[in-house]
Design an enzyme around this catalytic site. Structure first.
Site, PDB file in Angstrom:
ATOM      1  N   LYS A  66     -18.957   2.562-105.503  1.00  0.00           N
ATOM      2  CA  LYS A  66     -17.724   3.344-105.464  1.00  0.00           C
ATOM      3  C   LYS A  66     -16.612   2.378-105.030  1.00  0.00           C
ATOM      4  CE  LYS A  66     -14.624   5.792-103.365  1.00  0.00           C
ATOM      5  NZ  LYS A  66     -13.272   5.284-103.646  1.00  0.00           N
ATOM      6  N   CYS A 112      -9.729  -8.489 -93.600  1.00  0.00           N
ATOM      7  CA  CYS A 112     -10.382  -8.034 -92.372  1.00  0.00           C
ATOM      8  C   CYS A 112     -10.497  -9.168 -91.368  1.00  0.00           C
ATOM      9  CB  CYS A 112     -11.752  -7.472 -92.694  1.00  0.00           C
ATOM     10  SG  CYS A 112     -12.753  -8.631 -93.638  1.00  0.00           S
ATOM     11  N   GLU A 133      -5.185  -3.202 -86.421  1.00  0.00           N
ATOM     12  CA  GLU A 133      -4.991  -3.972 -87.645  1.00  0.00           C
ATOM     13  C   GLU A 133      -3.669  -3.571 -88.279  1.00  0.00           C
ATOM     14  OE1 GLU A 133      -8.598  -2.823 -89.882  1.00  0.00           O
ATOM     15  OE2 GLU A 133      -8.718  -4.947 -90.327  1.00  0.00           O
ATOM     16  N   VAL A 144     -13.118   5.389 -91.402  1.00  0.00           N
ATOM     17  CA  VAL A 144     -14.011   5.883 -92.462  1.00  0.00           C
ATOM     18  C   VAL A 144     -15.449   5.444 -92.172  1.00  0.00           C
ATOM     19  CG1 VAL A 144     -14.504   5.874 -94.936  1.00  0.00           C
ATOM     20  CG2 VAL A 144     -12.140   5.965 -94.165  1.00  0.00           C
ATOM     21  N   GLY A 145     -15.606   4.284 -91.553  1.00  0.00           N
ATOM     22  CA  GLY A 145     -16.951   3.843 -91.160  1.00  0.00           C
ATOM     23  C   GLY A 145     -17.629   4.860 -90.255  1.00  0.00           C
ATOM     24  N   GLU A 179     -19.220  -3.006 -92.575  1.00  0.00           N
ATOM     25  CA  GLU A 179     -18.313  -4.154 -92.473  1.00  0.00           C
ATOM     26  C   GLU A 179     -16.921  -3.572 -92.278  1.00  0.00           C
ATOM     27  OE1 GLU A 179     -19.085  -7.248 -92.431  1.00  0.00           O
ATOM     28  OE2 GLU A 179     -21.009  -7.476 -93.439  1.00  0.00           O
ATOM     29  N   GLY A 185     -14.836  -1.264 -95.127  1.00  0.00           N
ATOM     30  CA  GLY A 185     -13.568  -0.545 -95.070  1.00  0.00           C
ATOM     31  C   GLY A 185     -13.125  -0.360 -93.641  1.00  0.00           C
ATOM     32  N   SER A 186     -12.354   0.668 -93.426  1.00  0.00           N
ATOM     33  CA  SER A 186     -11.725   0.861 -92.115  1.00  0.00           C
ATOM     34  C   SER A 186     -12.721   1.443 -91.103  1.00  0.00           C
ATOM     35  CB  SER A 186     -10.535   1.812 -92.266  1.00  0.00           C
ATOM     36  OG  SER A 186     -10.990   3.035 -92.794  1.00  0.00           O
TER      37      SER A 186
HETATM   38  P1  NAD Z   1     -10.761   2.580 -96.301  1.00  0.00           P
HETATM   39  O1  NAD Z   1     -11.724   2.775 -95.201  1.00  0.00           O
HETATM   40  O2  NAD Z   1      -9.597   3.463 -96.397  1.00  0.00           O
HETATM   41  O3  NAD Z   1     -11.504   2.679 -97.704  1.00  0.00           O
HETATM   42  C1  NAD Z   1     -12.652   1.897 -97.997  1.00  0.00           C
HETATM   43  C2  NAD Z   1     -13.452   2.625 -99.047  1.00  0.00           C
HETATM   44  O4  NAD Z   1     -13.944   3.831 -98.482  1.00  0.00           O
HETATM   45  C3  NAD Z   1     -12.650   3.026-100.290  1.00  0.00           C
HETATM   46  O5  NAD Z   1     -13.444   2.868-101.436  1.00  0.00           O
HETATM   47  C4  NAD Z   1     -12.347   4.489-100.011  1.00  0.00           C
HETATM   48  O6  NAD Z   1     -12.127   5.232-101.180  1.00  0.00           O
HETATM   49  C5  NAD Z   1     -13.630   4.933 -99.326  1.00  0.00           C
HETATM   50  N1  NAD Z   1     -13.512   6.148 -98.520  1.00  0.00           N
HETATM   51  C6  NAD Z   1     -12.400   6.674 -97.951  1.00  0.00           C
HETATM   52  N2  NAD Z   1     -12.700   7.835 -97.319  1.00  0.00           N
HETATM   53  C7  NAD Z   1     -14.024   8.050 -97.474  1.00  0.00           C
HETATM   54  C8  NAD Z   1     -14.926   9.045 -97.042  1.00  0.00           C
HETATM   55  N3  NAD Z   1     -14.537  10.101 -96.326  1.00  0.00           N
HETATM   56  N4  NAD Z   1     -16.237   8.913 -97.375  1.00  0.00           N
HETATM   57  C9  NAD Z   1     -16.666   7.855 -98.079  1.00  0.00           C
HETATM   58  N5  NAD Z   1     -15.855   6.881 -98.543  1.00  0.00           N
HETATM   59  C10 NAD Z   1     -14.550   6.959 -98.237  1.00  0.00           C
HETATM   60  O7  NAD Z   1     -10.351   1.023 -96.218  1.00  0.00           O
HETATM   61  P2  NAD Z   1      -9.308   0.256 -97.145  1.00  0.00           P
HETATM   62  O8  NAD Z   1      -7.943   0.681 -96.743  1.00  0.00           O
HETATM   63  O9  NAD Z   1      -9.723   0.357 -98.568  1.00  0.00           O
HETATM   64  O10 NAD Z   1      -9.582  -1.258 -96.697  1.00  0.00           O
HETATM   65  C11 NAD Z   1      -9.014  -1.803 -95.562  1.00  0.00           C
HETATM   66  C12 NAD Z   1      -9.999  -1.776 -94.417  1.00  0.00           C
HETATM   67  O11 NAD Z   1     -11.209  -2.419 -94.807  1.00  0.00           O
HETATM   68  C13 NAD Z   1      -9.496  -2.564 -93.222  1.00  0.00           C
HETATM   69  O12 NAD Z   1      -9.811  -1.883 -92.032  1.00  0.00           O
HETATM   70  C14 NAD Z   1     -10.286  -3.864 -93.329  1.00  0.00           C
HETATM   71  O13 NAD Z   1     -10.398  -4.573 -92.136  1.00  0.00           O
HETATM   72  C15 NAD Z   1     -11.590  -3.392 -93.843  1.00  0.00           C
HETATM   73  N6  NAD Z   1     -12.328  -4.479 -94.468  1.00  0.00           N
HETATM   74  C16 NAD Z   1     -13.416  -5.004 -93.826  1.00  0.00           C
HETATM   75  C17 NAD Z   1     -14.112  -6.076 -94.393  1.00  0.00           C
HETATM   76  C18 NAD Z   1     -15.304  -6.671 -93.692  1.00  0.00           C
HETATM   77  O14 NAD Z   1     -16.084  -7.331 -94.362  1.00  0.00           O
HETATM   78  N7  NAD Z   1     -15.507  -6.497 -92.406  1.00  0.00           N
HETATM   79  C19 NAD Z   1     -13.702  -6.591 -95.613  1.00  0.00           C
HETATM   80  C20 NAD Z   1     -12.594  -6.039 -96.228  1.00  0.00           C
HETATM   81  C21 NAD Z   1     -11.922  -4.972 -95.646  1.00  0.00           C
END
Ligand code: NAD
Length: 477
Positions: free
Chosen positions: A171, A280, A379, A228-229, A246, A224-225
């Site tokens: 996804k 990140c 962040e 959401v994690g 991550e 991701g964030s």
């Molecule tokens: P986000 O958490 O908003 O979205 C990440 C993914 O999760 C997207 O595909 C989004 O559609 C999906 N998502 C959103 N809500 C969801 C839910 N309720 N259930 C399941 N999936 C859902 O993050 P973003 O804005 O796309 O990316 C930025 C964030 O990602 C920052 O916090 C950044 O630090 C982090 N990030 C971490 C790494 C790492 O390896 N540690 C790498 C890149 C980005």
């Protein structure tokens, strides 16, 4: 009009609805993706399951490796095309987009050669027993990917999962799907069986949520964030599904007064400017020992003033941010800094060729940011560097560790003993001494502690996370 890619076929979503694809360079819509839902996730999981239990199960680890190697070569052939797709989708300057495509080549190459080196153990045990361990794939793995480095994160996550014998339902972020759909098409062309790699596009709260909830998903990799994690963990916990997280970071760059400043300077800049700070592992906090603070800020200020943000194809230091809300977020942080009396040392410029409707942000260097201020804690995910000053090693460690994050840290010093002490005391998944990022390092295990997540991707270590260990004890007398 890229569609979902399920069982090696481009398919419409069950909803029949689409989402706009917006060019961050000018804010204009130029394409659509499918707005999928739980029904599409179910179709993809079923296709993946059939593959896992059918053609995929019949492949040896070496054969899986050969397929990945073919995919690596295919991606290399199409690197310019993929870079161009991701450049428009994400607003990346040309150099960055090409680097990301080549990183994808390298991830597939690395995991192509790694999967058949993954094996279990034999364990000395009681007389009359033989005990061995097998590393088995989880099965159908779910991969939720953010928008900042779609190709790179797909490469490390899906590459590792496939090498370890899993199949994947992916996804991508609703803001950055196009390159990954194309990679999945290329995988089909080189012979990946139908169902090995499936892409389902749409919103996180619809497709991502359905993926995390689906009983047919055996493992979830989420990048991701942190917020959401948390949701993903909660949802996955209901059915005890293992998760790799991550998440974000607030990387400290810690510069002692014996550092080679000229060597450090380009890293201090690029670690926050790369990908417009939407990284990140960005070095978004600058901790400098007092004697060096003013001279370093003076040099850095000059470097920041010379930085230019503009249309991706101009290939400047920075492109636009991903979307309007991200631009507003960065502006919000800077307005707050002004309101709180935090001084700006220097700011780069957005060039006149940048359309006003694009999502640009000028890189900004701020000084004397209090350790507990939002700018030192959260962040920004934009090109904003928060500088602060420390007196000694203990204070540097305390300041470096004073956030909820623990992803990456940089230490700049010529003192060998201090290099090791700092590497031990700073809480992070990766520590870089007299460099930052080590050029990306596909081979280097990556991941966080605290709110930066758990589990590791990249390197050989990732393969362990994509398997489960079975212990087999045979009593033979
Ligand atoms: P986000 O958490 O908003 O979205 C990440 C993914 O999760 C997207 O595909 C989004 O559609 C999906 N998502 C959103 N809500 C969801 C839910 N309720 N259930 C399941 N999936 C859902 O993050 P973003 O804005 O796309 O990316 C930025 C964030 O990602 C920052 O916090 C950044 O630090 C982090 N990030 C971490 C790494 C790492 O390896 N540690 C790498 C890149 C980005």
């Amino acid at each position: 009009m890229p569609l979902n890619f399920i069982a090696n076929t481009a398919v419409r979503s069950a909803s029949g609805q689409t989402l706009p694809v917006i060019d961050p360079a000018d804010g204009q819509t130029y394409d659509t993706i499918e707005r999928s839902n739980a029904a599409d996730v179910d179709t993809a999981v079923q296709a993946a399951r059939q593959c896992f239990e059918g053609p995929w199960a019949r492949l040896s680890a070496a054969e899986r490796g050969r397929l990945l190697m073919k995919l690596s070569a295919k991606v290399a052939e199409h690197a310019d095309e993929l870079a161009a797709i991701e450049q428009r989708d994400c607003g990346k300057p040309t150099k960055q987009a090409k680097a990301d495509a080549l990183a994808l080549v390298r991830y597939f190459e690395f995991y192509a050669g790694a999967g058949d080196k993954l094996h279990g153990d034999t364990i000395p045990y009681l007389d009359g027993y033989s005990v061995l361990t097998w590393r088995e794939p989880h099965g159908v793995t779910g991969h939720v990917i953010p928008w900042n480095y779609p190709m790179q994160i797909f490469g490390r996550s899906v590459g590792g999962a496939l090498a370890a014998g899993n199949v994947c339902v992916v996804k991508p972020s609703e803001d950055a799907c196009l390159s990954l759909i194309r990679v999945a098409e290329l995988a089909a062309e080189v012979g990946f069986p139908a169902g090995a790699i499936n892409i389902v596009t749409g919103y996180g709260h619809e497709v991502g949520d359905a993926l995390a909830r689906h009983p047919g998903i055996d493992h979830i990799s989420f990048t991701g964030s942190p917020s959401v994690g948390t949701i993903i963990q909660q949802v996955a916990a209901e059915r005890h599904c293992p998760v790799t997280l991550e998440l974000g970071g607030k990387g400290p760059q810690i510069v002692f007064d014996d550092a080679d400043v000229d060597a450090a300077l380009p890293f201090l800049v690029s670690a926050i400017v790369q990908n417009s700070g939407q990284t990140c592992s960005a070095g978004s906090r600058l901790l400098v020992q007092r004697a060096l603070y003013e001279p370093l800020l003076e040099k850095l200020g000059k470097a920041f003033s010379a930085l230019r943000a503009g249309p991706p194809k101009m290939d400047l230091d920075l492109g636009p941010l991903i979307r309007a809300t991200q631009q507003q977020r960065v502006r919000g942080f800077l307005e707050q800094a002004r309101a709180d009396g935090i001084a700006t040392v220097a700011q780069g410029q957005v060039v006149s060729e940048a359309p006003a409707s694009g999502f640009y942000a000028a890189p900004t260097l701020l000084r004397d940011v209090p350790v507990n201020h939002r700018l030192a804690q959260e962040e920004v995910f934009g090109p904003v560097l928060a500088a602060m000053c420390f007196d000694d090693e203990d204070q540097a460690v305390a300041m470096a560790n004073a956030t909820h994050f623990g992803l990456v840290a940089g230490v700049w010093t010529r003192d060998g003993g201090r290099q090791f002490r700092m590497a031990k005391r700073v809480k992070a998944g990766q520590i870089f001494v007299n460099n930052y990022g080590a050029g990306g390092g596909v081979e280097l295990p990556f991941g966080g502690v605290k709110s930066s997540g758990y589990g590791r991707e990249k390197g050989f270590e990732a393969l362990l996370g994509f398997t489960t260990l079975k212990t087999v004890a045979i009593r033979h007398g």
